[in-house]
Design a protein around this motif. Structure first.
Motif, short mmCIF file in Angstrom:
data_model
loop_
_atom_site.label_atom_id
_atom_site.label_comp_id
_atom_site.label_asym_id
_atom_site.label_seq_id
_atom_site.Cartn_x
_atom_site.Cartn_y
_atom_site.Cartn_z
N SER A 58 0.78 -1.24 0.00
CA SER A 58 0.00 0.00 0.00
C SER A 58 0.81 1.29 0.00
CB SER A 58 -0.95 -0.01 1.20
OG SER A 58 -0.20 -0.20 2.38
N SER A 59 2.11 1.24 0.31
CA SER A 59 2.94 2.45 0.26
C SER A 59 4.40 2.06 0.46
CB SER A 59 2.54 3.46 1.34
OG SER A 59 2.91 2.98 2.63
N GLY A 60 5.28 3.04 0.29
CA GLY A 60 6.69 2.81 0.56
C GLY A 60 6.93 2.59 2.04
N THR A 61 6.12 3.25 2.86
CA THR A 61 6.25 3.08 4.31
C THR A 61 5.83 1.67 4.72
OG1 THR A 61 5.75 5.42 4.56
CG2 THR A 61 5.60 4.07 6.54
N SER A 62 4.70 1.19 4.18
CA SER A 62 4.28 -0.16 4.54
C SER A 62 5.24 -1.20 3.96
CB SER A 62 2.83 -0.44 4.16
OG SER A 62 2.65 -0.40 2.78
N ILE A 87 11.63 10.49 6.80
CA ILE A 87 11.61 9.82 8.10
C ILE A 87 11.22 8.33 8.06
CG2 ILE A 87 9.21 10.39 8.67
CD1 ILE A 87 10.24 10.95 11.56
N ALA A 88 10.58 7.87 6.99
CA ALA A 88 9.89 6.57 7.02
C ALA A 88 10.73 5.40 7.57
CB ALA A 88 9.36 6.23 5.63
N ALA A 89 11.97 5.24 7.12
CA ALA A 89 12.76 4.08 7.57
C ALA A 89 13.00 4.15 9.07
CB ALA A 89 14.08 4.00 6.80
N PRO A 130 20.08 1.22 4.53
CA PRO A 130 20.57 2.41 3.82
C PRO A 130 19.45 2.96 2.94
CG PRO A 130 21.41 0.39 2.79
CD PRO A 130 20.50 -0.04 3.90
N VAL A 131 19.42 4.26 2.79
CA VAL A 131 18.44 4.90 1.90
C VAL A 131 19.18 5.39 0.66
CG1 VAL A 131 16.76 6.76 1.63
CG2 VAL A 131 17.01 5.64 3.86
N SER A 132 18.71 4.99 -0.50
CA SER A 132 19.31 5.44 -1.76
C SER A 132 18.66 6.77 -2.14
CB SER A 132 19.14 4.37 -2.83
OG SER A 132 19.88 3.22 -2.45
N GLU A 156 17.54 -2.29 1.51
CA GLU A 156 17.75 -1.00 0.82
C GLU A 156 16.41 -0.27 0.73
OE1 GLU A 156 19.05 0.98 -3.49
OE2 GLU A 156 18.27 -1.06 -3.44
N ASP A 157 16.34 0.95 1.25
CA ASP A 157 15.15 1.78 1.02
C ASP A 157 15.36 2.47 -0.32
OD1 ASP A 157 13.14 3.64 0.84
OD2 ASP A 157 13.42 4.50 2.84
N GLY A 158 14.71 1.90 -1.34
CA GLY A 158 14.85 2.42 -2.69
C GLY A 158 13.64 3.24 -3.12
N ALA A 159 13.00 3.90 -2.16
CA ALA A 159 11.79 4.68 -2.47
C ALA A 159 12.06 5.74 -3.53
CB ALA A 159 11.23 5.33 -1.20
N GLN A 160 13.31 6.27 -3.54
CA GLN A 160 13.62 7.34 -4.48
C GLN A 160 14.50 6.85 -5.64
OE1 GLN A 160 15.26 10.70 -2.33
NE2 GLN A 160 13.60 10.71 -0.83
N SER A 161 14.91 5.58 -5.59
CA SER A 161 15.96 5.16 -6.53
C SER A 161 15.52 4.04 -7.48
CB SER A 161 17.18 4.69 -5.75
OG SER A 161 16.84 3.57 -4.93
N THR A 180 10.45 -0.07 -2.30
CA THR A 180 10.29 1.18 -3.03
C THR A 180 8.91 1.76 -2.78
OG1 THR A 180 10.79 2.34 -5.09
CG2 THR A 180 9.42 0.37 -5.29
N SER A 181 8.72 2.97 -3.29
CA SER A 181 7.44 3.68 -3.13
C SER A 181 6.96 4.12 -4.51
CB SER A 181 7.65 4.92 -2.25
OG SER A 181 6.57 5.83 -2.41
N PHE A 182 5.65 4.07 -4.70
CA PHE A 182 5.06 4.61 -5.93
C PHE A 182 4.23 5.85 -5.63
CE2 PHE A 182 5.27 -0.12 -6.74
CZ PHE A 182 6.42 -0.05 -7.53
N ALA A 185 4.89 11.56 -6.55
CA ALA A 185 6.05 12.40 -6.89
C ALA A 185 7.36 11.62 -6.99
CB ALA A 185 6.18 13.52 -5.86
N LYS A 186 7.33 10.32 -6.75
CA LYS A 186 8.56 9.53 -6.92
C LYS A 186 8.81 9.35 -8.43
CE LYS A 186 8.47 8.60 -2.44
NZ LYS A 186 9.27 9.24 -1.42
N PRO A 187 10.02 8.94 -8.80
CA PRO A 187 10.28 8.82 -10.25
C PRO A 187 9.27 7.92 -10.97
CG PRO A 187 12.34 8.68 -9.02
CD PRO A 187 11.22 8.72 -7.99
C1 LIG Z 1 8.73 8.59 -0.01
C2 LIG Z 1 9.69 7.83 0.81
C3 LIG Z 1 9.28 6.80 1.65
C4 LIG Z 1 7.85 6.49 1.94
O1 LIG Z 1 7.07 6.22 0.85
P1 LIG Z 1 5.47 6.41 0.94
O2 LIG Z 1 4.98 5.72 -0.28
O3 LIG Z 1 5.22 7.88 0.93
O4 LIG Z 1 5.02 5.78 2.19
C5 LIG Z 1 10.26 6.06 2.30
N1 LIG Z 1 11.55 6.35 2.18
C6 LIG Z 1 11.98 7.37 1.39
C7 LIG Z 1 13.44 7.63 1.27
C8 LIG Z 1 11.07 8.15 0.70
O5 LIG Z 1 11.50 9.16 -0.06
#
Ligand SMILES: *Cc1c(COP(=O)(O)O)cnc(C)c1O
Length: 364
Positions: A58-62, A87-89, A130-132, A156-161, A180-182, A185-187
């Motif tokens: 459901s999200s990058g956070t979940s 902050i999510a990680a 690590p966050v990319s 790897e938190d690849g929400a942005q990568s 990752t996150s969709f 505003a993510k890529p």
């Molecule tokens: C956006 C983001 C998240 C969370 O993603 P959501 O889909 O908004 O929950 C986690 N980590 C990083 C680095 C982000 O940029």
């Protein structure tokens, strides 16, 4: 000139026919949560990253929460992560009762400095997250090597990568588990919330699939405590269209970054640096400016939208005061958060717009 920071509507317009057809088809089938589109998307995400399993959620956070739950992260475990990020990680680590342990970042890539990991490892250390950041992969080979030596999990938190490349491999396939996150505003964004977890281990994949539907293994039979974190069918249908066109969107972002690099010529401004054997997807094009205050003023005066990612490092946030960190604990993260500024970045910026933005910054 009216410049758009992320230009999400233009992205819709470009693929409107295909996307609207995909939405309509999903509605006609009434597959609102999970369903065929979700399954097809998961196969395509796995193909794209070359990870064996992609499990949407459901999200990058979940996605982060599911990855941590599947790794059995428990209260009092210590998890090494970055203080310079969304902050999510760190938040999900704390939500599970585990302890975020911050280390400083590399001054060029803004991702964790692997040489600092060993100094904070204790018998309680369980994982490294690590966050990319800004589309640039973390230095995963070094991180994985340390993790292997100390038997630590790497997520790897690849929400942005998502889509970026590190040594010929795609982000989200650089560690045993990745997320990752969709977020729009993510890529690669959908039209609401969405995310995914990636892994190569069948056992972990099954666990994540069960955790995202309340720990269910069979209908109404629950073998573990999980959460409700499924992806909508409509989001999956939209993402399938956008994923198909994503390589050309990445190329367009890279071209925009190249033009910024070409036209920005202010010695007070430091441009993004990309590590060797790495390709960023430029989730952000973020510059460092000693006198950010006057830069902000100038951009506002000239109607150029911008954003500050991120103005306050995590170790100095009120919600983490209980961890006992103080100012100067992570000097690089703190300095970067005072100087960083993200310029408009999207595949639709024209050369003229970029020239105009650069001109304003060069005349600072
Ligand atoms: C956006 C983001 C998240 C969370 O993603 P959501 O889909 O908004 O929950 C986690 N980590 C990083 C680095 C982000 O940029």
């Amino acid at each position: 000139m009216r410049i758009d920071f992320a230009n999400l509507y233009k992205a819709h317009q470009q693929y409107a026919n295909e996307i609207e057809k995909a939405i309509k088809k999903t509605i006609e089938k009434s597959q609102f949560i999970m369903g065929e589109e979700v399954q097809a998307l998961e196969n395509e995400l796995a193909d794209f990253t070359n990870a064996k399993y992609a499990i949407t959620c459901s999200s990058g956070t979940s996605a982060l929460l599911l990855a941590m739950l599947s790794s059995e992260i428990k209260p009092d475990d210590e998890i090494i992560t970055t203080p310079f990020s969304f902050i999510a990680a760190a938040e999900m680590i704390a939500l599970l009762g585990a302890k975020p342990v911050f280390i400083d970042i590399d001054p060029l890539t803004f991702t964790i400095d692997p040489s600092l990991i060993s100094s904070v490892i204790t018998p309680r250390t369980k994982a490294i997250i690590p966050v990319s950041l800004f589309g640039h992969p973390s230095d995963m080979d070094k991180i994985n090597a340390i993790a292997q030596k100390h038997h630590l999990i790497v997520i790897e938190d690849g929400a942005q990568s998502f889509g970026s490349i590190y040594k010929n491999k795609k982000s989200c396939n650089l560690s045993p588990i990745a997320t990752t996150s969709f977020f729009p505003a993510k890529p690669l964004g959908c039209y609401g919330d969405g995310g995914a977890v990636f892994c190569d281990d069948e056992h972990i994949a099954d666990k994540i699939k069960s955790l995202r539907i309340h720990g269910q293994t069979k209908r109404y039979e629950h073998s573990r405590i999980g959460i409700g974190a499924r992806l909508d069918g409509i989001q999956a249908a939209i993402l399938r269209v956008k994923l198909k066109h994503y390589p050309s969107q990445i190329n367009a972002r890279i071209q925009v970054a190249k033009l910024y690099n070409k036209y920005l010529k202010n010695p007070e401004v430091i441009l993004p640096s990309i590590a060797k054997e790495t390709q960023s997807v430029y989730a952000q094009y973020s510059i460092l400016c000693k006198n950010r205050h006057s830069l902000e003023h100038k951009l506002k005066q000239n109607n150029i939208p911008y954003a500050i990612h991120y103005p306050l490092p995590l170790h100095l946030q009120d919600c983490f005061a209980y961890l006992g960190y103080k100012k100067n604990d992570f000097p690089i993260a703190e300095e970067v958060s005072e100087k960083i500024l993200s310029l408009p970045m999207n595949p639709y910026l024209t050369e003229n717009e970029i020239k105009y933005i650069a001109g304003v910054i060069n005349s600072l």
